[in-house]
Write a protein that holds these residues in place. Structure first.
Motif, PDB file in Angstrom:
ATOM      1  N   ALA A  17     -14.948  15.411  -6.355  1.00 55.92           N
ATOM      2  CA  ALA A  17     -13.492  15.514  -6.241  1.00 55.92           C
ATOM      3  C   ALA A  17     -12.865  14.141  -6.045  1.00 55.92           C
ATOM      4  N   ARG A  18     -13.504  13.294  -5.259  1.00 55.95           N
ATOM      5  CA  ARG A  18     -12.998  11.934  -5.072  1.00 55.95           C
ATOM      6  C   ARG A  18     -13.003  11.174  -6.387  1.00 55.95           C
ATOM      7  N   GLN A  19     -14.084  11.313  -7.152  1.00 58.95           N
ATOM      8  CA  GLN A  19     -14.170  10.630  -8.437  1.00 58.95           C
ATOM      9  C   GLN A  19     -13.097  11.146  -9.395  1.00 58.95           C
ATOM     10  N   ALA A  20     -12.912  12.445  -9.446  1.00 65.02           N
ATOM     11  CA  ALA A  20     -11.895  13.028 -10.317  1.00 65.02           C
ATOM     12  C   ALA A  20     -10.495  12.562  -9.904  1.00 65.02           C
ATOM     13  N   LEU A  21     -10.270  12.415  -8.612  1.00 62.80           N
ATOM     14  CA  LEU A  21      -8.984  11.932  -8.126  1.00 62.80           C
ATOM     15  C   LEU A  21      -8.760  10.488  -8.565  1.00 62.80           C
ATOM     16  N   GLU A  55     -19.007  11.271   4.726  1.00 59.64           N
ATOM     17  CA  GLU A  55     -18.768   9.835   4.832  1.00 59.64           C
ATOM     18  C   GLU A  55     -17.349   9.530   4.363  1.00 59.64           C
ATOM     19  N   PRO A  56     -16.700   8.544   4.986  1.00 54.75           N
ATOM     20  CA  PRO A  56     -15.374   8.156   4.507  1.00 54.75           C
ATOM     21  C   PRO A  56     -15.453   7.655   3.067  1.00 54.75           C
ATOM     22  N   ALA A  57     -14.369   7.813   2.340  1.00 56.66           N
ATOM     23  CA  ALA A  57     -14.310   7.278   0.983  1.00 56.66           C
ATOM     24  C   ALA A  57     -14.366   5.760   1.064  1.00 56.66           C
ATOM     25  N   PRO A  58     -14.853   5.090   0.031  1.00 52.62           N
ATOM     26  CA  PRO A  58     -14.924   3.618   0.057  1.00 52.62           C
ATOM     27  C   PRO A  58     -13.596   2.973   0.434  1.00 52.62           C
ATOM     28  N   SER A  63     -10.237   0.033   4.569  1.00 49.47           N
ATOM     29  CA  SER A  63      -9.020  -0.051   5.363  1.00 49.47           C
ATOM     30  C   SER A  63      -9.308  -0.105   6.853  1.00 49.47           C
ATOM     31  N   THR A  64     -10.512   0.310   7.279  1.00 50.29           N
ATOM     32  CA  THR A  64     -10.845   0.275   8.700  1.00 50.29           C
ATOM     33  C   THR A  64     -11.481  -1.049   9.096  1.00 50.29           C
ATOM     34  N   LYS A  65     -11.858  -1.874   8.128  1.00 50.47           N
ATOM     35  CA  LYS A  65     -12.433  -3.177   8.432  1.00 50.47           C
ATOM     36  C   LYS A  65     -11.286  -4.147   8.701  1.00 50.47           C
ATOM     37  N   GLY A  66     -11.518  -5.068   9.602  1.00 49.69           N
ATOM     38  CA  GLY A  66     -10.449  -6.035   9.724  1.00 49.69           C
ATOM     39  C   GLY A  66     -10.481  -6.699  10.982  1.00 49.69           C
TER      40      GLY A  66
END
Length: 66
Positions: A17-21, A55-58, A63-66
Motif C-alpha cells: 500500500a505504501r508503494q502504491a501510494l 516499521e515506520p515508512a522511510p 523526519s524523526t532524525k535530526g
C-alpha cells in the motif's frame, strides 16, 4: 492462519500500500492517492488493533532524525 502468518501478511500489505501510494503521488493521481491513503490507514489500524508492529515508512524515519 496463525498469528505469525497474519502479522507477515499485514506487513506485506502495508508495504504494498505504501508503494502504491508513492506511485499515485508521483503520477499526481489524486483519486488513487485518496484510495491508497484510505487503504494504508485501514491496514495500519488493523495492525494496531492486533498488536502487529509496523516499521515506520522511510519518509517517517527521515523526519524523526535530526
Amino acid at each position: 492462519m496463525d498469528i505469525g502468518e497474519f502479522a507477515t501478511d499485514v506487513r506485506r500489505r502495508v508495504q504494498e500500500a505504501r508503494q502504491a501510494l508513492l506511485v499515485a503521488e508521483s503520477e499526481s493521481d489524486f483519486y488513487a492517492v485518496d484510495v491508497r491513503t484510505g487503504e494504508l490507514n485501514s491496514l495500519l489500524r488493523m495492525a494496531a488493533e492486533n498488536d502487529v508492529t509496523i516499521e515506520p515508512a522511510p519518509a517517517d524515519r527521515q523526519s524523526t532524525k535530526g
